[in-house]
Scaffold this motif. Structure first.
Motif, PDB file in Angstrom:
ATOM      1  N   TYR A 172       0.859  -1.186   0.000  1.00 15.67           N
ATOM      2  CA  TYR A 172       0.000   0.000   0.000  1.00 15.67           C
ATOM      3  C   TYR A 172       0.889   1.228   0.000  1.00 15.67           C
ATOM      4  O   TYR A 172       2.097   1.124   0.241  1.00 15.67           O
ATOM      5  N   TYR A 173       0.303   2.384  -0.267  1.00 15.45           N
ATOM      6  CA  TYR A 173       1.042   3.646  -0.189  1.00 15.45           C
ATOM      7  C   TYR A 173       0.664   4.333   1.106  1.00 15.45           C
ATOM      8  O   TYR A 173      -0.491   4.705   1.302  1.00 15.45           O
ATOM      9  N   PRO A 174       1.602   4.479   2.035  1.00 10.43           N
ATOM     10  CA  PRO A 174       1.242   4.981   3.363  1.00 10.43           C
ATOM     11  C   PRO A 174       0.836   6.444   3.342  1.00 10.43           C
ATOM     12  O   PRO A 174       1.371   7.246   2.575  1.00 10.43           O
ATOM     13  N   LYS A 175      -0.113   6.776   4.208  1.00  9.08           N
ATOM     14  CA  LYS A 175      -0.508   8.174   4.384  1.00  9.08           C
ATOM     15  C   LYS A 175       0.374   8.777   5.474  1.00  9.08           C
ATOM     16  O   LYS A 175      -0.075   9.119   6.560  1.00  9.08           O
ATOM     17  N   GLY A 176       1.661   8.866   5.154  1.00 14.21           N
ATOM     18  CA  GLY A 176       2.634   9.322   6.137  1.00 14.21           C
ATOM     19  C   GLY A 176       3.259  10.628   5.720  1.00 14.21           C
ATOM     20  O   GLY A 176       2.582  11.552   5.281  1.00 14.21           O
ATOM     21  N   ILE A 177       4.578  10.695   5.812  1.00 14.44           N
ATOM     22  CA  ILE A 177       5.289  11.943   5.583  1.00 14.44           C
ATOM     23  C   ILE A 177       5.099  12.454   4.164  1.00 14.44           C
ATOM     24  O   ILE A 177       4.862  13.648   3.942  1.00 14.44           O
ATOM     25  N   LEU A 178       5.174  11.573   3.168  1.00 12.40           N
ATOM     26  CA  LEU A 178       5.058  12.039   1.778  1.00 12.40           C
ATOM     27  C   LEU A 178       3.683  12.617   1.495  1.00 12.40           C
ATOM     28  O   LEU A 178       3.548  13.630   0.808  1.00 12.40           O
ATOM     29  N   THR A 179       2.634  11.956   2.021  1.00 14.33           N
ATOM     30  CA  THR A 179       1.277  12.465   1.818  1.00 14.33           C
ATOM     31  C   THR A 179       1.102  13.802   2.523  1.00 14.33           C
ATOM     32  O   THR A 179       0.536  14.750   1.955  1.00 14.33           O
ATOM     33  N   GLN A 180       1.566  13.894   3.770  1.00 16.25           N
ATOM     34  CA  GLN A 180       1.433  15.145   4.503  1.00 16.25           C
ATOM     35  C   GLN A 180       2.248  16.256   3.855  1.00 16.25           C
ATOM     36  O   GLN A 180       1.821  17.413   3.808  1.00 16.25           O
ATOM     37  N   SER A 181       3.424  15.922   3.333  1.00 13.84           N
ATOM     38  CA  SER A 181       4.240  16.920   2.637  1.00 13.84           C
ATOM     39  C   SER A 181       3.540  17.427   1.384  1.00 13.84           C
ATOM     40  O   SER A 181       3.583  18.622   1.072  1.00 13.84           O
ATOM     41  N   ALA A 182       2.890  16.524   0.661  1.00 16.12           N
ATOM     42  CA  ALA A 182       2.166  16.930  -0.549  1.00 16.12           C
ATOM     43  C   ALA A 182       1.033  17.890  -0.206  1.00 16.12           C
ATOM     44  O   ALA A 182       0.792  18.872  -0.917  1.00 16.12           O
ATOM     45  N   GLU A 183       0.338  17.635   0.906  1.00 11.44           N
ATOM     46  CA  GLU A 183      -0.753  18.510   1.312  1.00 11.44           C
ATOM     47  C   GLU A 183      -0.245  19.884   1.746  1.00 11.44           C
ATOM     48  O   GLU A 183      -0.970  20.875   1.669  1.00 11.44           O
ATOM     49  N   ALA A 184       1.014  19.935   2.204  1.00 13.74           N
ATOM     50  CA  ALA A 184       1.583  21.203   2.674  1.00 13.74           C
ATOM     51  C   ALA A 184       2.387  21.922   1.599  1.00 13.74           C
ATOM     52  O   ALA A 184       3.007  22.956   1.872  1.00 13.74           O
ATOM     53  N   LYS A 185       2.362  21.416   0.371  1.00 11.01           N
ATOM     54  CA  LYS A 185       3.247  21.926  -0.677  1.00 11.01           C
ATOM     55  C   LYS A 185       3.050  23.408  -0.955  1.00 11.01           C
ATOM     56  O   LYS A 185       3.998  24.129  -1.277  1.00 11.01           O
ATOM     57  N   SER A 186       1.830  23.907  -0.833  1.00  2.84           N
ATOM     58  CA  SER A 186       1.555  25.303  -1.186  1.00  2.84           C
ATOM     59  C   SER A 186       1.680  26.257   0.002  1.00  2.84           C
ATOM     60  O   SER A 186       1.394  27.444  -0.128  1.00  2.84           O
ATOM     61  N   THR A 187       2.097  25.766   1.158  1.00  2.00           N
ATOM     62  CA  THR A 187       2.202  26.639   2.324  1.00  2.00           C
ATOM     63  C   THR A 187       3.390  27.590   2.210  1.00  2.00           C
ATOM     64  O   THR A 187       4.352  27.328   1.492  1.00  2.00           O
ATOM     65  N   SER A 188       3.320  28.675   2.952  1.00  4.12           N
ATOM     66  CA  SER A 188       4.414  29.646   2.948  1.00  4.12           C
ATOM     67  C   SER A 188       5.611  29.148   3.747  1.00  4.12           C
ATOM     68  O   SER A 188       6.758  29.478   3.446  1.00  4.12           O
ATOM     69  N   TYR A 189       5.341  28.354   4.788  1.00  2.00           N
ATOM     70  CA  TYR A 189       6.394  27.822   5.659  1.00  2.00           C
ATOM     71  C   TYR A 189       6.215  26.306   5.730  1.00  2.00           C
ATOM     72  O   TYR A 189       5.445  25.797   6.539  1.00  2.00           O
ATOM     73  N   ASN A 190       6.913  25.619   4.854  1.00  2.34           N
ATOM     74  CA  ASN A 190       6.729  24.177   4.725  1.00  2.34           C
ATOM     75  C   ASN A 190       7.814  23.451   5.517  1.00  2.34           C
ATOM     76  O   ASN A 190       8.901  23.181   5.015  1.00  2.34           O
ATOM     77  N   ALA A 191       7.504  23.132   6.775  1.00  2.00           N
ATOM     78  CA  ALA A 191       8.464  22.462   7.660  1.00  2.00           C
ATOM     79  C   ALA A 191       8.212  20.959   7.699  1.00  2.00           C
ATOM     80  O   ALA A 191       8.308  20.333   8.750  1.00  2.00           O
ATOM     81  N   THR A 192       7.915  20.378   6.539  1.00  2.00           N
ATOM     82  CA  THR A 192       7.600  18.952   6.479  1.00  2.00           C
ATOM     83  C   THR A 192       8.670  18.126   5.786  1.00  2.00           C
ATOM     84  O   THR A 192       8.814  16.942   6.076  1.00  2.00           O
ATOM     85  N   ILE A 193       9.417  18.715   4.873  1.00  2.00           N
ATOM     86  CA  ILE A 193      10.181  17.901   3.933  1.00  2.00           C
ATOM     87  C   ILE A 193      11.563  17.534   4.470  1.00  2.00           C
ATOM     88  O   ILE A 193      12.169  18.288   5.222  1.00  2.00           O
ATOM     89  N   GLY A 194      12.044  16.375   4.050  1.00  2.00           N
ATOM     90  CA  GLY A 194      13.363  15.903   4.447  1.00  2.00           C
ATOM     91  C   GLY A 194      14.449  16.428   3.538  1.00  2.00           C
ATOM     92  O   GLY A 194      15.308  15.673   3.078  1.00  2.00           O
TER      93      GLY A 194
END
Length: 429
Positions: free
Chosen positions: A31-53
């Motif tokens: 399966y494709y986990p709803k983890g960091i990658l999914t949360q990062s994708a949802e935050a992609k358009s934010t001004s302060y994106n503190a999700t990505i590795g």
């Protein structure tokens, strides 16, 4: 079976039951986990994106000019041919030299020559193929990278056992790991050690490393086969007085026939080169025959999987290792930038005005830090921050969030934490 896999199988059953029946056991379980990658994708358009590795400046990713420019200096034979399954020989030798320079307690006779992988996740998967059977125990800290579960549980049916690495006050402790190892009573264990830790950004001190290694050695000497996998993805990003050699080095000094240290590292974070996908596997063994056999088996696994890694990426990493003068200064500049952000983050997160909002976990290295949120749900907080404050963070579990200071400018870090506190107030009220 994971609930996400069940949902996918149910969808496939409705759309094409014949196709569902064609899937292998792994095909049904993946399966494709709803983890960091999914949360990062949802935050992609934010001004302060503190999700990505990754590590960024305000307008671009961090990188080294020498590495960016490298493809102007490679010959066609360094770009277009196939690389060998084990990787370019010169690259393997250069990476081993780098490892020995950074780990003065390590001796070349104690380790195999590194084999090249398609970055660290590929290495984790190869080690799973080589060593992990259904029902084997994988020992992880409570705070761990979610992809370990996909690699070792879903793909290899290992059973995960976890232990805390922080006490109730958020301070790092080896007590639970040492106790777990001292009471472990099975014939085999896969112990995965990840420092600097993702998601918390903690690296142990010299004394703490020694406590861990002593407990591992006691377990091995009782007869348990210990496969000690060291995930060194964030190696070298140290901002305090910690053990700056790899814990792999300390494990090689334990000298037990039942202990097999394995190091996974690479250019991904160390060289700010995430997309190049160049990693390495090194075994902590002295016997040459054992080294040769394990290398042959890994080459077979690579050949049967991706055939070989990408030639241009390997040539690029080889080039900068051969031309360290300017390159090392560029890398140090990026590390210094991250350290400055770390220092502001530490000042902010431990400010007394936030003590009713969260409890930080110890951190001293890497890209991230984690905090235990008080009185609100981390997932609700994550979504509220995206929608109302244009800030992206990672919800780790029912209590914790992860903030990547690696991709927030130093001057913006206070605003991010002020906004998190405001968002907590919003949800509480």
């Amino acid at each position: 079976m994971n609930t996400l896999a069940i949902e996918l199988n149910e969808q496939l059953y409705k759309a094409s039951p014949e196709t569902l029946n064609m899937l292998s056991d792994l095909g049904k379980n993946i399966y494709y986990p709803k983890g960091i990658l999914t949360q990062s994708a949802e935050a992609k358009s934010t001004s302060y994106n503190a999700t990505i590795g990754m590590a960024t400046y305000s307008d671009q990713k961090m990188y080294a000019d020498t590495l960016f420019d490298v493809f102007n200096h490679l010959s066609s034979d360094e770009v277009f041919p196939y690389a060998p399954p084990q990787g370019l020989e010169q690259l393997r030798e250069l990476w081993q030299q780098k490892m020995l320079k950074e780990n003065p307690d390590l001796n070349a006779s104690q380790i195999s020559k590194p084999l090249v992988t398609n970055a660290l996740t590929h290495g984790l998967s190869l080690i799973g193929d080589l060593f992990v059977d259904r029902g084997d125990t994988l020992l992880l800290p409570n705070h761990n990278w979610g992809n370990y579960k996909l690699v070792y549980t879903t793909r290899h049916q290992a059973e995960i056992s976890t232990y805390p690495i922080f006490d109730q006050s958020g301070n790092y402790t080896t007590e639970a790991l040492v106790e777990t190892l001292d009471h472990f009573n099975k014939d085999k264990v896969i112990l995965l050690l990840n420092y600097p830790n993702n998601p918390t950004g903690y690296t142990p001190t010299t004394d703490e490393v020694q406590d861990i290694v002593d407990a591992v050695k006691r377990l091995a000497e009782r007869g348990t086969h210990v496969i000690a996998i060291v995930d060194d993805a964030y190696y070298g990003l140290f901002y305090e007085d910690v053990y700056t050699q790899s814990i792999f080095t300390a494990l090689t000094q334990a000298d037990s026939k039942n202990l097999l240290p394995i190091r996974l590292d690479g250019a991904t974070k160390e060289f700010f080169a995430w997309g190049l996908r160049v990693g390495f596997i090194t075994f902590g063994i002295e016997d040459e025959t054992t080294q040769q056999v394990l290398e042959a088996k890994l080459k077979g696994l690579i050949r049967s999987n991706i055939s070989s890694g990408a030639m241009p990426s390997q040539s690029a990493v080889k080039y900068v290792l051969e031309h360290p003068e300017t390159f090392e200064k560029e890398i140090q500049h990026n590390i210094d930038t991250l350290q400055a952000r770390y220092e502001v983050t530490k000042q902010e997160v431990y400010d007394d005005k936030y003590q009713n909002y969260w409890q930080p976990y110890d951190f001293n290295s890497g890209y991230f830090m984690a905090i235990k949120i008080k009185d609100v749900d981390p997932e609700q907080l994550r979504k509220h921050l995206i929608e109302n404050y244009s800030i992206g963070i990672i919800a780790l579990n029912d209590t914790d969030i992860r903030i990547a200071f690696s991709c927030i400018e130093k001057e913006d870090i206070p605003h991010v934490f002020e906004s998190i506190a405001k968002a907590i107030d919003d949800l509480k009220n």
